[in-house]
Design an enzyme around this catalytic site. Structure first.
Site, PDB file in Angstrom:
ATOM      1  N   GLU A 209       0.833  -1.205   0.000  1.00 54.26           N
ATOM      2  CA  GLU A 209       0.000   0.000   0.000  1.00 54.26           C
ATOM      3  C   GLU A 209       0.864   1.250   0.000  1.00 54.26           C
ATOM      4  O   GLU A 209       0.654   2.165   0.801  1.00 54.26           O
ATOM      5  CB  GLU A 209      -0.932   0.004   1.219  1.00 54.26           C
ATOM      6  N   GLU A 305      -5.347  -8.499  -1.354  1.00 54.50           N
ATOM      7  CA  GLU A 305      -6.064  -8.504  -0.067  1.00 54.50           C
ATOM      8  C   GLU A 305      -7.493  -8.107  -0.348  1.00 54.50           C
ATOM      9  O   GLU A 305      -7.749  -7.044  -0.927  1.00 54.50           O
ATOM     10  CB  GLU A 305      -5.484  -7.467   0.899  1.00 54.50           C
TER      11      GLU A 305
HETATM   12  C1  GAL Z   1      -4.726  -3.187   4.432  1.00 51.97           C
HETATM   13  C2  GAL Z   1      -3.242  -3.419   4.675  1.00 51.97           C
HETATM   14  C3  GAL Z   1      -3.041  -4.580   5.634  1.00 51.97           C
HETATM   15  C4  GAL Z   1      -3.934  -4.411   6.825  1.00 51.97           C
HETATM   16  C5  GAL Z   1      -5.362  -4.240   6.372  1.00 51.97           C
HETATM   17  C6  GAL Z   1      -6.353  -4.041   7.471  1.00 51.97           C
HETATM   18  O1  GAL Z   1      -4.990  -1.992   3.857  1.00 51.97           O
HETATM   19  O2  GAL Z   1      -2.583  -3.696   3.464  1.00 51.97           O
HETATM   20  O3  GAL Z   1      -1.708  -4.658   5.996  1.00 51.97           O
HETATM   21  O4  GAL Z   1      -3.515  -3.304   7.532  1.00 51.97           O
HETATM   22  O5  GAL Z   1      -5.463  -3.128   5.590  1.00 51.97           O
HETATM   23  O6  GAL Z   1      -6.406  -5.133   8.289  1.00 51.97           O
END
Ligand code: GAL
Length: 992
Positions: A209, A305
C-alpha cells in the site's frame, strides 16, 4: 411436457411435481454450444523437483501453460507462535478449497538489532514454506519491508525507529537496512520457489500500500530498488505490489522493472463496508484509475487482499471495539458470497482473503489500533475452529478448482432478471461454451426471479443481501448441464462414476437440468429428490437441507459412465471433501475435516477430525475396498450410490475437562519506586539529539526509550537530584500508543497514575498520542521538603513507569513509527532541580521467545514470568482480589492438563471482573507473553493459549503481571481456563 410412466412415479407426491407439471415447458438450453470435456483439476503444487514456468495473460496465471485461478487465504505465521499448528491451519485451508496461502513476513519479528536476523523456532520461515508445500498450497510471500498489518511500526523493527533517514524512500541509510532484511529473507525464499521445484512460492510482493511518493523520483527509485534487489537475490517468480485504493499505482510501466516484460503483476486491495453495494473493480469494471484491474489491462485481475473480516480496536472510546463476534456477524458468509462472487464476475482470478486465519498479536506485536486478539472475524477463528463463513469459502474454492471454465471468462451479452432487484453478471468462457450468471440481491428481501434472457424460466431464489453463481452449458464429467438454480460446487470422477455436487442455502430448491439424449434410469437414493424427462433433458429437483446429503444416480442415458448428483446445504457442503491421489480422485463425506488420503493396495487411509458422531462415506477409484480412519480400520459396505459406507458412525470427541486455577502465589514489585533502589546499572539518559520525529525539548536530554535501545513494553525512568526538593508540581510529558499510561513516585511515595487520553479522530489518525501528566506535590511531601530545605546533600528520586504500548504504523510514509515512546519532557514548577535521568527497559531480548516478548518490568527483568523461576517464597493468595495499590503485582500458579493425545483441544484463558476497576494484566504462559487484558477498557476477555506453548499433557505455569492505577481496587477477579474447541484428530504438536 410428456412424462414417462417411470418418471411420473418418481415425481408423484413430491414438491417437484409442481415444478415439472407447471413449468413453462422445456427450458431452452442457455449455453447451447456443446462444451468440450474438461480434464482433471490442475495438479496440486508440491516441491516436486521439477522446474516450472509461472506466467500469465490478461485472464489468469499460467502455470506450466495451464490456467490457474488463485484462491488464497491470508494467515500470519507470526500470529501463531507454535509451528505445529501452522500445519493445522494450512491443512484446514487446503481441505476447504484454498489453493494458496498468503503471508506477510514481519521484519520486526525476526530482527532484535541491526545486523541480527533470526529464523529459528517460532520464526522458522523455511519450516513454514516446507509445510505449505507438503500441504499442497502455493505461497504468496509478502515480506515488505513495510507491511502495515496492524503490527508494531507496521513491521519495522523497533531499532529502525532510532535510525537516520526517511523510511519507505530511497534514503541510503534506510536502503542499507532494507538490504539486510531482504537478503536474510530471500536467502530462505530463493530455496523454496515453485519455479525451481524446491517449494511452492509462486508470487512475491514488494512493499505494501505504498501510496506516498507515487510518480515522484524518490518513490520510483525506491520501488525500482526493491525490484532489482529481489531479482538480484534470485527470486524469479512474478512480483507485484498491493495498491491501496485502486489507484493504478505501480501498474506495469510505472517504474523500472529491469525491462522485464510479463514478470510484474498489478494488484489492489479492498475492504468494503458491510452496507456497501459490491463495487465493480475488476477487468470488466467501469475503467479509469479507480476502476481497479482496468488500470492494468494486460495482467489478470488480482486482489492481493480482500476483506474477510475486520480488525477490532480497544473498547471504551469513540472507536469502541465491540469484539470479534461482531466482525464475524457484520461480515458473514453472505457478505463473502456477495463480494467475492462479484470479484470473480469482474474477472478477478487471483483472490486473497485477508484474513482467513487471523490469530493472535501476542507479546508487544499489536499496532496501537488493535488489542491482542487478531481473530478478525475470519472464516477460521483464532482458536482454529471452522466458522459458518467457511461454507462460502469452501464452495467457491472447490468450484474454482474443479470447474476450470472459470479461469477464462469474458463478459457475455447483457442479461436481466425478470425481477429487477436481482443484478445479473453474465460471463462466458469463449473456449468451452460454459456460461455463468452471478445473481446478486442487494435488497433487503429474498427475491425469486426467472432469467428469461438466459432461457432460464424456472425461478431462482437469492436471499436478501446475498448472491449465487449459477451455470449453464457447463460440462460436468461426461454430461452437460443445461442449467441449474443452485451453485455448482464440484465435478469429479471417482472410479466408475462422475459426481457433481450442488450446494446452497438450506430450504432452497435445486432444479438441475441435464442434457440426456436417451431417457435415463435415474435412481433416487434419498427420499427428497425427484425428476422428470422430456425431449432429451432430465429435470432433477431436490430441496436443500431437508435431509443431509441428497443423492440421485443417473444411468442408461446413452453415456457409459453413471453420474451421481449430490445436493448439499451449507452445513453439509463443508463435510464433503474432494481429494486427489496419484491413483485418482476421491470424495469423502461425513467428518468435520479430511486432512489426508493415501491409497495403498485396496485400502484408502484417511486422516482427519471429527467433532461429533458422524457417518463416513467414500467414493474412490476402482479397486478400493477398505477404509481406515486415523489408523483404525472402518468396516464398510457398498452403498447404492457406489460409495463405501461405514457400517457404524465414527465417534465424536469427548470434551476434555479443564482444571480450576487455584494455588495462586503473589508478590508485589516496583522496587524502582524506592529512593534506595540501585539503578547504577541503568543507562544514563543524556543524549542530546534523536532521529525521532518528536522534537527534543530545549535544554533537556532525550528521554525517548527507543534512543536507548528499549523498543518494546514498559520502560522505567529514575530522575535523581540533590538539594532542592521543594517543587510545587511536576509535569511529565509523554507519548505512547493507544491505552498507554504513566505512573510516578517521588522518593517512594506515589504521585499518581495518568492514563493517555484517547485523542480525537484526526489526531488519532495522525498517530498523535501525547499528553502531559501534571502531579502536584502532596502536602506531606511538601512539608518534608520544607523541613529539608537548605540541607544540601538531600537526595531525591522521581521514579516513573511508562506503559508506552506500541509504535505507530507508517501507512503514509511519514516516519510516524519514529514518534517518541516514553517520557518526552519533564518540567518542575516552584523549583528547577538539576536532574540526572536513568532509563531501564527490557533487560535482554529473549532468544527463544523473541524481541517482542518482554518489556522492562522488574519481574520481567528478574524472570518472574518464566516457568523455571522459583516462587517458593511468594505469599499464597486466593482470587478474586481487590487490592488498592499503584504499581505492579504478580500472581503465579501451575496447572496440569491431561488431554487425550488423540484430541485437539483449543484452550483459552478468561479474565473477568467489575469493569470499574482500573487495572490491566499481562498474561505469561510458560514464559510466553500471550497478551494484555485491560479490565476497564475491553473488549477482550478470552485469550487463546496455543498448544505447543500450552502443554496439553503436562505442567504449565501461568504468571499474571497486574498493573494497577491505584485509583480503584484491583483484581485479578475471576481467572479460568475455557475450552474453545475440541476435535478428535488434530496434528501432532511439538512443544515450542
Ligand atoms: C490493508 C493493509 C493490511 C492491513 C489491512 C487491514 O490496507 O494492506 O496490511 O492493515 O489493511 O487489516
Amino acid at each position: 411436457m410428456e412424462l414417462s410412466r417411470r418418471t411420473f412415479h418418481a415425481l408423484a407426491g413430491t414438491a417437484a411435481l409442481g415444478f415439472a407439471l407447471t413449468g413453462s415447458g422445456s427450458p431452452t438450453s442457455a449455453g447451447t454450444a456443446r462444451s468440450v470435456p474438461t480434464g482433471p483439476p490442475p495438479p496440486v503444487p508440491r516441491a516436486d523437483g521439477r522446474r516450472h514456468e509461472v506466467g500469465f495473460d490478461r485472464y489468469s496465471l499460467l502455470v506450466d501453460g495451464r490456467r490457474l485461478v488463485l484462491w488464497s487465504g491470508e494467515m500470519h505465521p507470526f500470529r501463531l507462535p507454535s509451528p505445529s499448528l501452522w500445519r493445522d491451519v494450512l491443512e484446514k485451508m487446503r481441505a476447504h478449497g484454498y489453493n494458496a496461502v498468503s503471508v506477510y513476513v514481519a521484519w520486526n519479528y525476526h530482527s532484535p538489532a541491526p545486523g541480527r536476523y533470526d529464523f529459528t523456532g517460532v520464526r522458522d520461515l523455511d519450516l513454514f514454506l516446507r509445510m505449505a508445500a507438503e500441504t499442497g498450497l502455493y505461497v504468496i510471500l509478502r515480506p515488505g519491508p513495510y507491511i502495515n498489518a496492524e503490527v508494531d511500526a507496521g513491521g519495522f523493527p523497533g531499532w529502525l525507529t532510532a535510525t537516520e533517514g526517511t523510511a519507505r524512500t530511497s534514503d541510503p541509510t534506510y536502503l542499507r537496512y532494507v538490504d539486510e532484511w531482504l537478503s536474510a529473507v530471500n536467502a530462505i525464499v530463493a530455496k523454496r520457489l515453485f519455479t525451481r521445484g524446491t517449494g511452492t512460492v509462486l508470487l512475491y510482493q514488494i512493499e505494501n500500500e505504498y501510496d506516498a511518493h507515487v510518480g515522484e523520483p524518490t518513490g520510483r527509485a525506491y520501488m525500482s530498488y526493491l525490484y532489482e534487489k529481489v531479482r538480484a537475490d534470485g527470486i524469479d517468480v512474478p512480483l507485484f505490489h498491493n495498491d491501496k485504493g485502486r489507484n493504478g499505482h505501480w501498474a506495469p510501466g510505472s517504474f523500472a522493472t529491469g525491462g522485464e516484460k510479463g514478470r510484474w503483476l498489478y494488484g489492489f486491495d479492498g475492504y468494503p463496508e458491510p452496507d456497501e453495494v459490491p463495487p465493480d473493480w475488476g477487468r470488466f469494471g467501469t475503467g479509469g484509475a479507480k476502476g481497479g484491474a482496468t488500470a492494468s489491462p494486460r495482467t489478470p485481475g488480482f486482489v492481493p487482499e480482500f476483506g474477510g473480516g475486520w480488525f477490532d480496536p480497544w473498547g471504551g472510546s469513540w472507536f469502541d471495539g465491540k469484539g470479534y463476534a461482531e466482525s464475524r456477524r457484520a461480515r458473514d458468509a453472505a457478505y463473502e458470497r456477495r463480494f467475492y462472487l462479484t470479484n470473480l464476475a469482474n474477472g478477478i482470478t487471483l483472490h486473497n482473503v485477508y484474513m482467513t486465519y487471523g490469530g493472535t498479536s501476542w507479546g508487544w506485536l499489536p499496532a496501537p489500533v488493535v488489542y491482542t486478539s487478531y481473530d478478525y472475524g475470519a472464516a477460521l477463528d483464532e482458536a482454529r475452529n471452522a466458522t459458518p463463513k467457511l461454507a462460502t469459502m469452501h464452495q467457491i474454492g472447490q468450484l474454482l478448482r474443479h470447474v476450470p471454465d472459470l479461469a477464462k471468462l469474458n463478459r457475455g451479452k447483457a442479461v436481466q432478471a425478470a425481477d429487477e432487484r436481482i443484478k445479473v453478471y453474465h460471463l462466458a468462457n469463449p473456449d468451452t461454451g460454459a456460461h455463468f450468471y452471478l445473481l446478486r440481491n442487494d435488497s433487503e428481501e429474498t427475491v425469486t426471479s426467472t432469467l428469461p434472457d438466459a432461457g432460464i424460466d424456472v425461478p431462482v431464489t437469492v436471499p436478501a443481501r446475498d448472491a449465487k453463481l449459477i451455470a449453464a452449458g457447463l460440462r460436468l464429467g461426461r454430461r452437460t448441464l443445461v442449467h441449474a438454480t443452485v451453485q455448482p460446487m464440484l465435478s469429479l470422477t471417482a472410479g466408475r462414476q462422475d459426481i457433481a455436487v450442488f450446494a446452497g442455502r438450506r430450504g432452497d430448491l435445486a432444479q438441475v437440468v441435464l442434457d440426456c439424449p436417451d431417457e435415463p434410469t435415474p435412481m433416487r437414493l434419498d427420499p427428497e429428490p425427484a425428476w422428470a424427462y422430456n425431449l432429451g433433458k432430465l429435470y432433477v429437483t431436490a430441496p436443500l437441507g431437508v435431509g443431509e446429503l441428497s443423492r440421485v444416480r443417473i444411468e442408461s442415458d446413452g453415456v457409459d459412465t453413471p453420474m451421481l448428483l449430490l445436493f448439499a446445504d451449507d452445513a453439509t457442503s463443508v463435510r464433503l471433501w474432494p481429494y486427489e491421489t496419484p491413483s485418482g480422485q476421491l470424495l469423502v463425506y461425513g467428518p468435520a475435516l479430511l486432512r489426508s488420503a493415501v491409497l495403498r493396495g485396496s485400502t484408502v487411509h484417511l486422516t482427519g477430525d471429527t467433532t461429533a458422531l458422524t457417518g463416513l462415506e467414500v467414493w474412490g477409484p476402482r479397486g478400493i475396498t477398505h477404509v481406515t480412519w486415523n489408523g483404525r480400520p472402518v468396516p464398510t459396505r457398498i452403498s447404492g450410490s457406489g460409495s463405501l459406507l461405514a457400517l457404524r458412525p465414527l465417534p465424536g470427541v469427548a470434551r476434555p475437562a479443564l482444571p480450576a486455577l487455584d494455588g495462586w502465589r503473589r508478590r508485589t514489585e516496583n522496587p524502582e519506586a524506592e529512593p534506595g533502589f540501585d539503578d547504577s546499572g541503568w543507562t544514563v539518559a543524556d543524549k542530546k539529539t534523536s532521529f525521532s520525529t518528536t522534537p527534543v525539548p530545549d535544554g533537556q536530554p532525550v528521554l525517548f526509550a527507543d534512543d536507548y535501545g528499549f523498543h518494546y513494553g514498559d520502560v522505567w525512568y529514575r530522575g535523581e537530584w540533590t538539594g532542592e526538593g521543594g517543587f510545587e508540581s511536576v509535569s511529565l510529558a509523554y507519548s505512547t500508543g493507544t491505552q498507554g499510561l504513566l505512573m510516578a513516585w517521588l522518593d517512594g511515595e506515589p504521585l499518581g497514575t495518568h492514563r493517555m487520553p484517547v485523542p480525537d479522530k484526526d489526531r488519532a489518525r495522525q498517530g498523535t498520542w501525547t499528553a502531559k501528566a501534571a502531579f502536584a506535590l502532596p502536602e506531606e511531601l511538601r512539608k518534608r521538603f520544607r523541613e529539608e530545605r537548605g540541607e544540601s546533600g538531600d537526595r531525591h528520586v522521581l521514579s516513573v513507569l511508562v506503559r508506552r504500548m506500541q509504535h505507530d504504523m507508517d501507512g503514509k510514509a511519514l516516519d510516524t513509527h519514529k514518534a517518541a515512546r516514553g517520557l518526552t519532557a519533564v518540567t518542575f514548577e516552584g523549583a528547577s532541580p538539576e536532574v540526572t535521568w536513568r532509563i531501564q527497559g527490557t533487560a535482554t531480548s529473549d532468544p527463544v521467545r523473541g524481541p517482542m516478548n518482554n518489556g522492562g518490568l522488574y519481574g520481567e527483568r528478574a524472570g518472574w514470568h518464566l516457568p523455571e523461576y522459583d516462587d517458593g517464597d511468594w505469599k499464597e493468595a486466593a482470587l478474586p482480589r481487590a487490592d488498592r495499590r499503584q504499581g505492579v503485582t504478580w500472581y503465579r500458579t501451575d496447572f496440569r492438563l491431561d488431554v487425550d493425545p488423540g484430541v485437539d483441544a483449543s484452550v483459552g484463558l478468561v479474565l473477568d471482573d467489575d469493569p470499574e476497576r482500573a487495572y490491566r494484566v499481562q498474561i505469561f504462559l510458560n514464559g510466553w507473553n500471550m497478551g494484555q487484558y485491560i479490565n476497564d477498557v475491553g473488549p477482550q476477555h478470552t485469550f487463546v493459549l496455543p498448544n505447543g506453548i500450552l502443554r496439553t499433557r503436562g505442567a504449565n505455569t501461568l504468571a499474571l503481571a497486574v498493573l494497577s492505577d491505584g485509583t480503584t481496587p484491583a483484581g485479578p477477579g475471576a481467572v479460568r481456563l475455557t475450552l474453545l474447541g475440541a476435535a478428535a484428530g488434530g496434528v501432532p504438536v511439538t512443544p515450542v
